[in-house]
Structure formats: structure tokens, C-alpha cells
Motif scaffolding. Sequence first.
Motif, PDB file in Angstrom:
ATOM      1  N   PHE A  25       0.942  -1.276  -0.055  1.00  0.00           N
ATOM      2  CA  PHE A  25       0.070  -0.058  -0.036  1.00  0.00           C
ATOM      3  C   PHE A  25       0.718   1.278  -0.052  1.00  0.00           C
ATOM      4  N   GLN A  26       2.128   1.296   0.253  1.00  0.00           N
ATOM      5  CA  GLN A  26       3.135   2.403   0.191  1.00  0.00           C
ATOM      6  C   GLN A  26       3.389   2.763  -1.491  1.00  0.00           C
ATOM      7  N   TRP A  27       2.788   1.907  -2.141  1.00  0.00           N
ATOM      8  CA  TRP A  27       2.896   2.451  -3.698  1.00  0.00           C
ATOM      9  C   TRP A  27       2.253   3.743  -3.997  1.00  0.00           C
ATOM     10  N   PHE A  28       1.191   4.101  -3.021  1.00  0.00           N
ATOM     11  CA  PHE A  28       0.398   5.472  -3.384  1.00  0.00           C
ATOM     12  C   PHE A  28       1.400   6.424  -2.720  1.00  0.00           C
ATOM     13  N   PRO A  29       2.004   6.452  -1.771  1.00  0.00           N
ATOM     14  CA  PRO A  29       2.677   7.509  -1.199  1.00  0.00           C
ATOM     15  C   PRO A  29       4.096   7.717  -2.298  1.00  0.00           C
ATOM     16  N   VAL A  30       4.804   6.667  -2.543  1.00  0.00           N
ATOM     17  CA  VAL A  30       5.862   6.408  -3.241  1.00  0.00           C
ATOM     18  C   VAL A  30       5.529   7.226  -4.694  1.00  0.00           C
ATOM     19  N   ALA A  31       4.639   6.824  -5.344  1.00  0.00           N
ATOM     20  CA  ALA A  31       4.039   7.290  -6.616  1.00  0.00           C
ATOM     21  C   ALA A  31       3.888   9.002  -6.574  1.00  0.00           C
ATOM     22  N   ASP A  32       3.304   9.406  -5.327  1.00  0.00           N
ATOM     23  CA  ASP A  32       3.058  10.607  -5.064  1.00  0.00           C
ATOM     24  C   ASP A  32       4.337  11.432  -5.042  1.00  0.00           C
ATOM     25  N   LEU A  33       5.335  10.788  -4.524  1.00  0.00           N
ATOM     26  CA  LEU A  33       6.678  11.552  -4.050  1.00  0.00           C
ATOM     27  C   LEU A  33       7.218  11.752  -5.684  1.00  0.00           C
ATOM     28  N   VAL A  34       7.048  10.803  -6.496  1.00  0.00           N
ATOM     29  CA  VAL A  34       7.822  10.767  -7.649  1.00  0.00           C
ATOM     30  C   VAL A  34       7.017  11.691  -8.715  1.00  0.00           C
ATOM     31  N   THR A  35       5.521  11.468  -8.680  1.00  0.00           N
ATOM     32  CA  THR A  35       5.022  12.307  -9.595  1.00  0.00           C
ATOM     33  C   THR A  35       4.496  13.808  -9.233  1.00  0.00           C
TER      34      THR A  35
END
Length: 375
Positions: A25-35
Amino acid sequence: MAAGGAVDRSSWWGQAVWALPWLLFQWFPVADLVTTDRPVPARWAGALGLVAFTAVYLRVMGRLGRPRAWRPDFVAMVALAAVLAVGFGANWSGLMIYVSAASAAALPWRWVWPTVVAAALLCLAVIVTDDEPGLLFLPPICLLTAFGIRGTGYLLTVNAELREAREELARHAVAEERQRFARDLHDLLGHSLSLIALKSELARRLAPVDPVRAATEMADVEDAARQALAEVREAVSGYRQVTCGQALAEARAALTGAGITVRLPDRVPVLPGSADVALGWVVREATTNVLRHSGAQQVTVELTEDADRALLTVTDDGHGGAPRVTVLGTSSGSGLAGLRERVGALGGELTAGPVDGGGYRVCAAVPCTAATVGA
């Protein structure tokens, strides 16, 4: 826990590693950091905050099944999750799922659901505030995750208790087997060594006046020693079973050899195996007692049976009130204790004590169904 209160690292990893897949579920914050376009310091703050949150989360989950009230690491994890979710928006609200899981794993029962509901509401508030309806599935997952983790913790606790109970049963089984083995060796060697001591003393006295008779007695000593050795080997192998008929035959030989008159029953019942063995040990122990302590001149063995039970009585005319005789008659005597265990295990009863007018009597009653054959 290891010695000195240190944490058992192998146990900690065993309970924390299974939580790793939930990091998906940390995919969402990681993707937010990148994009998401943010200032570099904000990105670094988010990345470091996420790493710190993950480390503390895994530490808290390592205590699954051992709930304690509000530890500093749990409080730090909740604070990091709330700050990151509120500060970085809806894509970070999924961190509340980890808060729900950790609450179910690390908090006492009375604090679990208030904390989980609060985490779900904060998750919902952040999603609604950022107008991200596609993430509305996250608050229900907070509740479902808490249910799942709580059930897992319960299973871990039950498994640990079952493992401890199994180990305790194994320890009891070992202790009981040791007692049984010690009792069997006592019963076996007590009889044989008493006979050897008696015949050796007799041979020593006869040697100056009747060498031929002394040699005969020493031959009997040799035979008794060999028989004792064979019995001990069989007992160690778990094969030794003393039947009542066999014990009566041995009693006749031992007591007659000691110059004691013996009266045995004319017929021996065919008893169930456990009852037959128990009465055989009673005959052996009573015979050993007579040879060692009683000074008796006559021993009478009576064995009767009906549809319900078999009754064995061994009576001698020795000095039953003497202190040495009470070795068998006291509750602390290992011989009587062993006999009571054997007979009591079958639902029977054993009594022993001096007889009015002199002598000593051992009486054992065991339940049975029997037919009779020649002695």
C-alpha cells in the motif's frame, strides 16, 4: 525474551516479516513523491518520514500477540502517519491502514477499536478534503485490516499456549516414566538382592560345617544373580511383566530356601493382564518384606476371585510390630508406594499392617473377570 530482558531477535523477525507484503500500500505515497511537483526539501522530508514510519511500523508489528499500552514507538508511528497524511494529501491517507494493523497488534483490547475507528475517520477526512473519490475504498480497509490482524494475533497466542502445554505434557510423561522405571527396578532388585543376601549369609555359616551344602547355596546365589541381571535387562527393554503365577512360584522357592513354611493357593485365577501383573508385584514385594525384616516361620498366601474382583492376601507370623517391618507399612515406603500406584491405577485397593496377636498382612483387591486353572 532472552536473558537479561533482551529482545529475542529471531522471534521478532518471525512475527514482523509476515507484515512485509502489506507494504504494497506504500505504492501510493511513493508514486506521489515521484509524480507530484513539490520543493526538494518537501520531497526529502516525505521520503525520510516514510522510511522512519516503515521502520517503526515493523518494530511495532514484531510484538504481535503481546499487546501493551501506548509504547513510545507506537505513539511515534501514529504521529508520523497523521502528519504525513495531512501534510501530503489523499495518496498518503493509506498509511492509516498500517496504523489500524499496528493498533490491533500492539494495543490492549479496550484501545484497539477506538484507535482503528479514529484512523479510518482521519483517512476518510483527508480523502474527502482532497476530493479523491477513487480512494474511498481505503477507510473500509482500515477496519478489515484490524479484524484480520486481531484474529492473527489470537491464533499466534493460542499456538504459543498449545506449544507450552505440549512441552509440559512431554515433561510430565518423562517424569512419570522415570517413576515407573524406578519402581520396577526397586521391585525387581529388592526381591532378588534379598534372596542373594540371605543365601550368601547361609553359605557363609555352612562353609565350616557343611561345605557341600554351602556350595549348593552359592550355586543358588549365582543363579539368582543371573536371573536378576536378566530381569533388569528385560525391564530396561520394556518387556518384563511379572505374572501372579510366576511370582507365587518364585515366592515358594525363595521362602522355602530360607527355611520358611509356605502355604499357597491351590488354584490361580486367569486374570486380566494388568490385574495379573499388579498382583504379581504384590506377591513379590510381600515376599521381599518377609525375607528382609519379618523373621517369620510361616507365610500364607490366599487368592480368591469372583465376578467383580480378585483378592490377594499375604500373611506371615513374624514380628509385624517391629520398626523394620513398618518399611512396607508406612506411606513413605517406596515398596508400598509403588504397589499402591499399581493397584490404585486399576481401581483397586491395597492395605498393609500388623495383625492382632502378631504377624503382618498385605491385602490387595483388584477388579477383574476371571476363570480358574490349575496353579
